[in-house]
Design a protein around this motif. Structure first.
Motif, PDB file in Angstrom:
ATOM      1  N   LEU A 105      74.721  71.157 101.831  1.00 44.28           N
ATOM      2  CA  LEU A 105      74.471  69.885 101.131  1.00 44.28           C
ATOM      3  C   LEU A 105      73.895  68.833 102.079  1.00 44.28           C
ATOM      4  CD1 LEU A 105      74.647  67.902  98.746  1.00 44.28           C
ATOM      5  CD2 LEU A 105      77.070  67.568  99.284  1.00 44.28           C
ATOM      6  N   ILE A 106      74.491  68.692 103.255  1.00 46.19           N
ATOM      7  CA  ILE A 106      74.017  67.645 104.172  1.00 46.19           C
ATOM      8  C   ILE A 106      72.680  68.029 104.781  1.00 46.19           C
ATOM      9  CG2 ILE A 106      75.300  68.434 106.237  1.00 46.19           C
ATOM     10  CD1 ILE A 106      74.576  64.794 105.140  1.00 46.19           C
ATOM     11  N   ARG A 107      72.423  69.334 104.919  1.00 46.23           N
ATOM     12  CA  ARG A 107      71.117  69.760 105.438  1.00 46.23           C
ATOM     13  C   ARG A 107      70.015  69.423 104.443  1.00 46.23           C
ATOM     14  NH1 ARG A 107      70.548  75.451 106.854  1.00 46.23           N
ATOM     15  NH2 ARG A 107      68.793  74.678 108.089  1.00 46.23           N
ATOM     16  N   MET A 108      70.290  69.621 103.155  1.00 49.02           N
ATOM     17  CA  MET A 108      69.293  69.338 102.113  1.00 49.02           C
ATOM     18  C   MET A 108      69.029  67.836 102.013  1.00 49.02           C
ATOM     19  SD  MET A 108      67.344  70.807  99.937  1.00 49.02           S
ATOM     20  CE  MET A 108      66.412  70.420  98.447  1.00 49.02           C
ATOM     21  N   VAL A 109      70.101  67.054 102.008  1.00 47.16           N
ATOM     22  CA  VAL A 109      69.958  65.589 101.956  1.00 47.16           C
ATOM     23  C   VAL A 109      69.114  65.129 103.159  1.00 47.16           C
ATOM     24  CG1 VAL A 109      71.241  63.414 102.278  1.00 47.16           C
ATOM     25  CG2 VAL A 109      72.070  65.116 100.634  1.00 47.16           C
ATOM     26  N   SER A 110      69.409  65.699 104.323  1.00 47.66           N
ATOM     27  CA  SER A 110      68.690  65.300 105.543  1.00 47.66           C
ATOM     28  C   SER A 110      67.216  65.678 105.455  1.00 47.66           C
ATOM     29  CB  SER A 110      69.324  65.955 106.773  1.00 47.66           C
ATOM     30  OG  SER A 110      70.644  65.501 106.930  1.00 47.66           O
ATOM     31  N   ARG A 111      66.942  66.874 104.922  1.00 47.05           N
ATOM     32  CA  ARG A 111      65.549  67.332 104.841  1.00 47.05           C
ATOM     33  C   ARG A 111      64.718  66.389 103.969  1.00 47.05           C
ATOM     34  NH1 ARG A 111      64.138  72.462 102.477  1.00 47.05           N
ATOM     35  NH2 ARG A 111      66.301  72.989 102.842  1.00 47.05           N
ATOM     36  N   ILE A 112      65.261  66.053 102.791  1.00 44.79           N
ATOM     37  CA  ILE A 112      64.537  65.146 101.887  1.00 44.79           C
ATOM     38  C   ILE A 112      64.293  63.807 102.580  1.00 44.79           C
ATOM     39  CG2 ILE A 112      64.815  63.757  99.782  1.00 44.79           C
ATOM     40  CD1 ILE A 112      66.141  66.197  98.472  1.00 44.79           C
ATOM     41  N   HIS A 113      65.329  63.314 103.251  1.00 47.18           N
ATOM     42  CA  HIS A 113      65.197  62.002 103.883  1.00 47.18           C
ATOM     43  C   HIS A 113      64.195  62.035 105.032  1.00 47.18           C
ATOM     44  CE1 HIS A 113      66.862  58.022 105.309  1.00 47.18           C
ATOM     45  NE2 HIS A 113      66.661  57.844 104.023  1.00 47.18           N
ATOM     46  N   VAL A 114      64.237  63.082 105.848  1.00 51.92           N
ATOM     47  CA  VAL A 114      63.338  63.170 107.006  1.00 51.92           C
ATOM     48  C   VAL A 114      61.870  63.189 106.550  1.00 51.92           C
ATOM     49  CG1 VAL A 114      62.519  64.760 108.800  1.00 51.92           C
ATOM     50  CG2 VAL A 114      64.948  64.172 108.661  1.00 51.92           C
ATOM     51  N   VAL A 115      61.565  63.989 105.524  1.00 52.48           N
ATOM     52  CA  VAL A 115      60.172  64.101 105.056  1.00 52.48           C
ATOM     53  C   VAL A 115      59.643  62.744 104.607  1.00 52.48           C
ATOM     54  CG1 VAL A 115      58.717  65.026 103.208  1.00 52.48           C
ATOM     55  CG2 VAL A 115      60.310  66.534 104.403  1.00 52.48           C
ATOM     56  N   GLU A 116      60.437  62.020 103.811  1.00 54.78           N
ATOM     57  CA  GLU A 116      59.940  60.762 103.257  1.00 54.78           C
ATOM     58  C   GLU A 116      59.987  59.636 104.296  1.00 54.78           C
ATOM     59  OE1 GLU A 116      61.887  60.370  99.423  1.00 54.78           O
ATOM     60  OE2 GLU A 116      60.734  62.054  98.639  1.00 54.78           O
ATOM     61  N   GLU A 117      60.995  59.685 105.176  1.00 55.57           N
ATOM     62  CA  GLU A 117      61.101  58.635 106.198  1.00 55.57           C
ATOM     63  C   GLU A 117      59.985  58.727 107.237  1.00 55.57           C
ATOM     64  OE1 GLU A 117      63.119  55.961 106.357  1.00 55.57           O
ATOM     65  OE2 GLU A 117      63.867  56.575 104.397  1.00 55.57           O
ATOM     66  N   ALA A 118      59.457  59.932 107.471  1.00 57.11           N
ATOM     67  CA  ALA A 118      58.371  60.061 108.454  1.00 57.11           C
ATOM     68  C   ALA A 118      57.210  59.150 108.033  1.00 57.11           C
ATOM     69  CB  ALA A 118      57.923  61.510 108.550  1.00 57.11           C
ATOM     70  N   ARG A 119      56.983  59.068 106.722  1.00 59.20           N
ATOM     71  CA  ARG A 119      55.912  58.181 106.232  1.00 59.20           C
ATOM     72  C   ARG A 119      56.290  56.718 106.438  1.00 59.20           C
ATOM     73  NH1 ARG A 119      55.595  62.191 101.710  1.00 59.20           N
ATOM     74  NH2 ARG A 119      57.014  60.888 100.493  1.00 59.20           N
ATOM     75  N   HIS A 120      57.563  56.394 106.183  1.00 59.17           N
ATOM     76  CA  HIS A 120      57.998  54.994 106.333  1.00 59.17           C
ATOM     77  C   HIS A 120      57.841  54.538 107.781  1.00 59.17           C
ATOM     78  CE1 HIS A 120      60.921  55.585 102.688  1.00 59.17           C
ATOM     79  NE2 HIS A 120      59.669  55.875 102.401  1.00 59.17           N
ATOM     80  N   VAL A 121      58.187  55.434 108.706  1.00 57.75           N
ATOM     81  CA  VAL A 121      58.107  55.090 110.130  1.00 57.75           C
ATOM     82  C   VAL A 121      56.642  54.850 110.515  1.00 57.75           C
ATOM     83  CG1 VAL A 121      58.411  56.004 112.476  1.00 57.75           C
ATOM     84  CG2 VAL A 121      60.273  56.190 110.801  1.00 57.75           C
ATOM     85  N   ARG A 122      55.763  55.719 110.028  1.00 59.21           N
ATOM     86  CA  ARG A 122      54.334  55.570 110.320  1.00 59.21           C
ATOM     87  C   ARG A 122      53.823  54.230 109.810  1.00 59.21           C
ATOM     88  NH1 ARG A 122      50.381  54.858 112.152  1.00 59.21           N
ATOM     89  NH2 ARG A 122      48.410  55.989 112.255  1.00 59.21           N
ATOM     90  N   PHE A 123      54.186  53.893 108.576  1.00 60.90           N
ATOM     91  CA  PHE A 123      53.743  52.645 107.947  1.00 60.90           C
ATOM     92  C   PHE A 123      54.299  51.438 108.703  1.00 60.90           C
ATOM     93  CE2 PHE A 123      54.221  49.398 104.463  1.00 60.90           C
ATOM     94  CZ  PHE A 123      52.869  49.205 104.222  1.00 60.90           C
TER      95      PHE A 123
END
Ligand SMILES: [Fe+2]
Ligand SMILES: [Fe+2]
Length: 298
Positions: free
Chosen positions: A184-202
């Protein structure tokens, strides 16, 4: 220090991020099986990332209690994450109020708000699925957050965003790669990492433009507020009440974590990337730097 990105370059970055958002965005309410049973005996965090790892208190805990502690540490980080996302969404919306709605940057900012809406629901459901309490910010930090979300603009806004996002991101990248942890925590982390990479870039792109626009006074104020934000985020990662879940008095657990060389190394590891970036942009210094140091992040 980097040169400020041109308007056309900022627009091009935002365009790319909009396209990427179309391709890989997740709805955690449907992507995650919230009712799946947890894996018996599996940790929620790599044990060496627990704030008490290696301390005398850790040695006294049985295996089951150690797992339980990492579960509450995850619930605490999720509580801090969604608290900060609420602040972030309001800051982005406030900026959007004055923006050109036809620009790619403004449209990406709204896309990020949409991501954060889903994330905060995801973190809320995670805390619920863990059966843990919501570990709320202290009344003082709650008030500070209210002030930040109502007033922050310029470099301090995107810098505060970057600190929170990159520190959590360091933990989540490790969690998603560690197959021994709870699915469960691995899946939550995966979703967050993918979308946050864009936020960090922006945020990095927008921050560079804001730094170029800020005068010396604005930069000095930003350094102080950024130090305060870093300090608050570091202190809020593990709420002291999380220790009570395994029978450790909160003040005792907090003091042990603060003195723990493993935990101090973990804090520095989690902040290394964002600290280097902000220092390079001239945003770490003066009294603000003392706040970074006191938080254990550097
Ligand atoms: Fe998020
Ligand atoms: Fe984010």
């Amino acid at each position: 220090m980097e040169a400020a990105p041109a308007e056309s370059e900022r627009a091009a970055v935002a365009e790319r991020l909009l396209t990427s958002s179309l391709r890989t965005s997740y709805d955690p309410t449907v992507e995650i099986d919230w009712d799946a049973p947890h894996t018996p005996g599996a940790y929620w965090l790599p044990p060496h990332r627990s704030s008490l790892y290696g301390t005398g208190l850790w040695e006294q805990l049985g295996e089951e209690q150690r797992v339980e502690l990492t579960k509450h540490e995850v619930a605490s980080a999720a509580s801090a994450g969604l608290w900060f996302e609420t602040i972030l969404m309001q800051m982005l919306i406030r900026e959007y109020y004055d923006a050109d709605p036809t620009s790619a940057q403004a449209q990406y900012a709204l896309t990020e708000v949409a991501d954060e809406c889903r994330h905060s629901i995801m973190f809320g459901r995670l805390i619920e699925a863990l059966g843990c309490p919501v570990y709320r910010a202290s009344p003082r930090d709650h008030l500070l957050g209210r002030f930040l979300k109502a007033t922050a603009r310029g470099p301090r806004m995107y810098a505060a965003i970057l600190i929170a996002e990159e520190i959590l991101d360091a933990f989540q990248r490790e969690i998603m790669a560690d197959e021994s942890l709870q699915p469960l925590i691995r899946m939550v982390s995966r979703i967050h990492v993918v979308e946050e990479a864009r936020h960090v870039r922006f945020a990095r792109e927008e921050l560079a433009a804001q730094v170029a626009d800020a005068g010396p006074l604005g930069m000095a104020y930003a350094r102080l507020l950024i130090g305060r934000a870093a300090n608050t985020i570091a202190n809020r990662l593990v709420h002291p009440d999380a220790y009570a879940a395994v029978g450790i008095p909160p003040a005792v657990g907090r003091a042990a974590a603060r003195a723990n060389p493993h935990w101090r190394a973990t804090l520095r590891w989690s902040a290394a990337r964002v600290h280097a970036h902000l220092a390079d942009a001239g945003l770490v210094g003066g009294p603000g730097r003392l706040l970074w140091a006191r938080s254990g992040l550097i």
